[in-house]
Design an enzyme around this catalytic site. Structure first.
Site, PDB file in Angstrom:
ATOM      1  N   CYS A  10       6.289  -4.037  -1.154  1.00  0.00           N
ATOM      2  CA  CYS A  10       5.690  -2.536  -0.499  1.00  0.00           C
ATOM      3  C   CYS A  10       6.707  -1.493  -0.774  1.00  0.00           C
ATOM      4  O   CYS A  10       6.148  -0.227  -0.993  1.00  0.00           O
ATOM      5  CB  CYS A  10       5.415  -2.742   0.795  1.00  0.00           C
ATOM      6  N   ARG A  27      -3.768   1.416   2.626  1.00  0.00           N
ATOM      7  CA  ARG A  27      -4.146   2.384   1.404  1.00  0.00           C
ATOM      8  C   ARG A  27      -5.292   2.002   0.724  1.00  0.00           C
ATOM      9  O   ARG A  27      -5.936   2.960   0.431  1.00  0.00           O
ATOM     10  CB  ARG A  27      -2.732   2.047   0.374  1.00  0.00           C
ATOM     11  N   ARG A  28      -5.727   0.803   0.746  1.00  0.00           N
ATOM     12  CA  ARG A  28      -6.956   0.503   0.067  1.00  0.00           C
ATOM     13  C   ARG A  28      -7.999   0.984   1.038  1.00  0.00           C
ATOM     14  O   ARG A  28      -9.090   1.412   0.567  1.00  0.00           O
ATOM     15  CB  ARG A  28      -7.078  -0.936  -0.280  1.00  0.00           C
ATOM     16  N   LYS A  88       5.711  -0.430  -4.274  1.00  0.00           N
ATOM     17  CA  LYS A  88       4.512   0.265  -4.187  1.00  0.00           C
ATOM     18  C   LYS A  88       4.602   1.715  -3.974  1.00  0.00           C
ATOM     19  O   LYS A  88       3.929   2.554  -4.372  1.00  0.00           O
ATOM     20  CB  LYS A  88       3.306  -0.633  -3.642  1.00  0.00           C
ATOM     21  N   LYS A 130     -11.068  -5.430  -5.486  1.00  0.00           N
ATOM     22  CA  LYS A 130     -11.347  -4.570  -6.550  1.00  0.00           C
ATOM     23  C   LYS A 130     -12.512  -4.299  -6.917  1.00  0.00           C
ATOM     24  O   LYS A 130     -13.099  -3.141  -7.154  1.00  0.00           O
ATOM     25  CB  LYS A 130     -10.742  -5.046  -7.761  1.00  0.00           C
ATOM     26  N   HIS A 138      -0.739  -7.364   2.706  1.00  0.00           N
ATOM     27  CA  HIS A 138       0.335  -6.619   3.295  1.00  0.00           C
ATOM     28  C   HIS A 138      -0.406  -5.361   4.041  1.00  0.00           C
ATOM     29  O   HIS A 138      -1.006  -4.633   3.557  1.00  0.00           O
ATOM     30  CB  HIS A 138       1.597  -6.310   2.558  1.00  0.00           C
ATOM     31  N   CYS A 149       8.660  -4.172   2.799  1.00  0.00           N
ATOM     32  CA  CYS A 149       9.246  -5.264   2.294  1.00  0.00           C
ATOM     33  C   CYS A 149       9.915  -4.857   1.218  1.00  0.00           C
ATOM     34  O   CYS A 149       9.641  -3.874   0.289  1.00  0.00           O
ATOM     35  CB  CYS A 149       8.541  -6.562   2.130  1.00  0.00           C
ATOM     36  N   GLU A 174       0.724  -2.217   4.499  1.00  0.00           N
ATOM     37  CA  GLU A 174       0.701  -1.026   3.997  1.00  0.00           C
ATOM     38  C   GLU A 174      -0.216  -0.900   2.677  1.00  0.00           C
ATOM     39  O   GLU A 174      -1.049   0.195   2.706  1.00  0.00           O
ATOM     40  CB  GLU A 174       2.221  -1.025   3.202  1.00  0.00           C
TER      41      GLU A 174
END
Length: 488
Positions: free
Chosen positions: A274, A84-85, A277, A410, A78, A133, A80
């Site tokens: 989201c 962020r990542r 989060k 990751k 998604h 969402c 958002e």
């Protein structure tokens, strides 16, 4: 005061400057956009500079059976989460500059050894082209012409069925207004889109529709038809163990204020909505556990800007702020940090509503764009385009190799973090990284003790049903060369 239109326009312009790869096909595909904007205020001249440092698009998640124990799949794409990542990549680069040469425009030394804090005047704004969402998208329809559910009536060829307390019409197509350009998107297709941005499509045919409940008298004669106000809905599902959605007609369809997981296409996911989060980040910060080793304080968004879409400030407040406002006893460096919530009047050109508006006959079915784009302000490989959790365009034989990995997965972020650790003089390492035998991704996350303490307080007080990641999916190691470097 933040100019919401200025922030939105800056993000849309940054998107326009990106290469064509991964972007939606105009008039047929839609997507969402999110971005992190660095704000630098010159304290002497009181001037402000805004700069997009990370941008993401995307609407999809992978199912839980496709999650990789190697950490090499991107679970949640998604917009958002992508934004962020990508920002984490940017922050790692800035910390690398800080520990190597002390030249970062973002960080300066903090009070404790090995710790860093934001430069004076630096803050971050989060932009999203649509309400997140989950809970933030459950918005009453109060605007004229869009406050009523699609038609539900007992007519020939249509049967009313009761599912979970709600009424569902068995029909081939939604009712459309005369000359409507709305494509035939059924409820299942909308839910499978997996994001709050399914709602403009619903609104498009709700604009010309009414929920008609056939109230019959005791003698079976037809009574008055009642119009029932409706809400914009989300495809995200309530987490197990909590209150389910009642699925009643209109305003009673959803439970509000509850944790939700994003839907996949035909398979459940383990990705929280989201809305959840973003609420999480208002307490723990958006820097994550690994970077908390290096940062004296959590990093919080000062403002959240939402593009033009169905929006209600009190709903955003409920979803992102109120649910966590009572959390207390947080360790030093963490706090409940609610952002300012504002909306722009500018709509993303590739929103679902705009895609429906510009759809033409012969273009085929309107669908969410399958690719996710990440761009961040880093020196090496700023652009990363993915699909189904891996690099866009890779073949099955590439899965499991470095060629297939997104730079946001990751494992890749773990590699970047360990490169930062190896570049830090041992005498200047944060205390949480000195004198400890840390090997796996899980080890490094757990060693960030202040972050884990804050996590425990947030989850015990606000989100007790928040599902923890399966530990078996977090036990991967870094590359042998990095492990050897760290052991020297």
């Amino acid at each position: 005061m933040v100019n919401a239109d200025e922030i939105a326009n800056l993000c849309y312009e940054r998107f326009e400057q990106l290469p064509r790869k991964g972007k939606p096909e105009p008039g047929r595909e839609w997507t969402l956009l999110a971005a992190v904007v660095k704000t630098t205020r010159c304290l002497r001249s009181d001037t402000v500079k805004h700069e997009v440092v990370s941008l993401g698009t995307g609407t999809k998640c992978i199912g839980q059976t496709h999650m990789s124990p190697k950490g090499d799949a991107l679970n949640d794409s998604h917009a958002e989460v992508i934004a962020r990542r990508g920002c984490i990549r940017y922050l790692i680069q800035e910390l690398h500059r800080a520990v190597s040469a002390g030249t970062s425009t973002v960080f300066c030394p903090a009070d404790h050894q090995g710790k860093w804090r934001l430069q004076p005047g630096v803050s971050f704004i989060f932009f999203t082209s649509h309400t997140p969402c989950g809970d933030a998208s459950i918005i009453p329809m109060t605007d004229c012409g869009s406050q009523l559910c699609p038609p539900v009536s007992c007519v020939k060829g249509h049967k009313l069925t009761k599912e979970g307390g709600g009424l569902k019409r068995k029909a081939k197509e939604p009712v459309e207004a005369p000359n409507s350009k709305v494509p035939h998107l059924n409820e299942q297709e909308l839910s499978e889109m997996g994001h709050s941005n399914e709602t403009p499509a619903k609104t498009a045919f709700q604009d010309s529709a009414q929920l008609v409940v056939d109230k019959r008298g005791s003698n079976g004669s037809a009574g008055l038809h009642q119009q029932v106000p409706d809400i914009h809905r989300t495809g995200a599902k309530c987490v197990p163990g909590g209150p389910p959605d009642p699925l009643h007609p209109g305003m009673g369809y959803h439970s509000t204020g509850v944790l939700r997981v994003k839907p996949g296409r035909g398979e459940p996911t383990l990705s929280l909505s989201c809305s959840d989060k973003l609420a999480h980040w208002t307490v723990l910060g958006f820097q994550g556990a690994l970077l908390s080793h290096y940062l004296q304080d959590g990093l919080y968004f000062s403002v959240i800007v939402v593009g033009k879409c169905p929006y209600r400030e009190e709903v955003m407040q409920r979803a992102l702020v109120t649910r966590c406002s009572h959390v207390s006893d947080l360790p030093a460096g963490f706090s409940v940090s609610p952002p300012l919530l504002v909306q722009s009047s500018l709509e993303f050109p590739f929103s679902l509503a705009q895609t429906i508006l510009h759809h033409r006959a012969g273009q085929g079915r309107i669908s969410p764009c399958g690719a996710a784009i990440s761009w961040c302000n880093v020196t090496e490989q700023p652009l990363d385009v993915t699909a189904n959790g891996y690099k866009h365009g890779v073949t099955k034989k590439d899965i499991g190799t470095a060629k297939a990995r997104s730079l946001l997965c990751k494992l890749e972020l773990f590699h970047s973090f360990l490169s930062l650790v190896s570049a830090t003089d041992h005498s200047k390492l944060p205390s949480s990284l000195r004198g400890r035998k840390l090997q796996t991704y899980w080890d490094y996350k757990q060693a960030s003790q202040s972050y884990q303490q804050a996590w425990q307080q947030l989850h015990s007080q606000a989100f007790p049903l928040w599902p923890r990641s399966n530990r078996d999916l977090l036990l991967f190691h870094s590359s042998p060369s990095l492990v050897k470097c760290l052991q020297l």
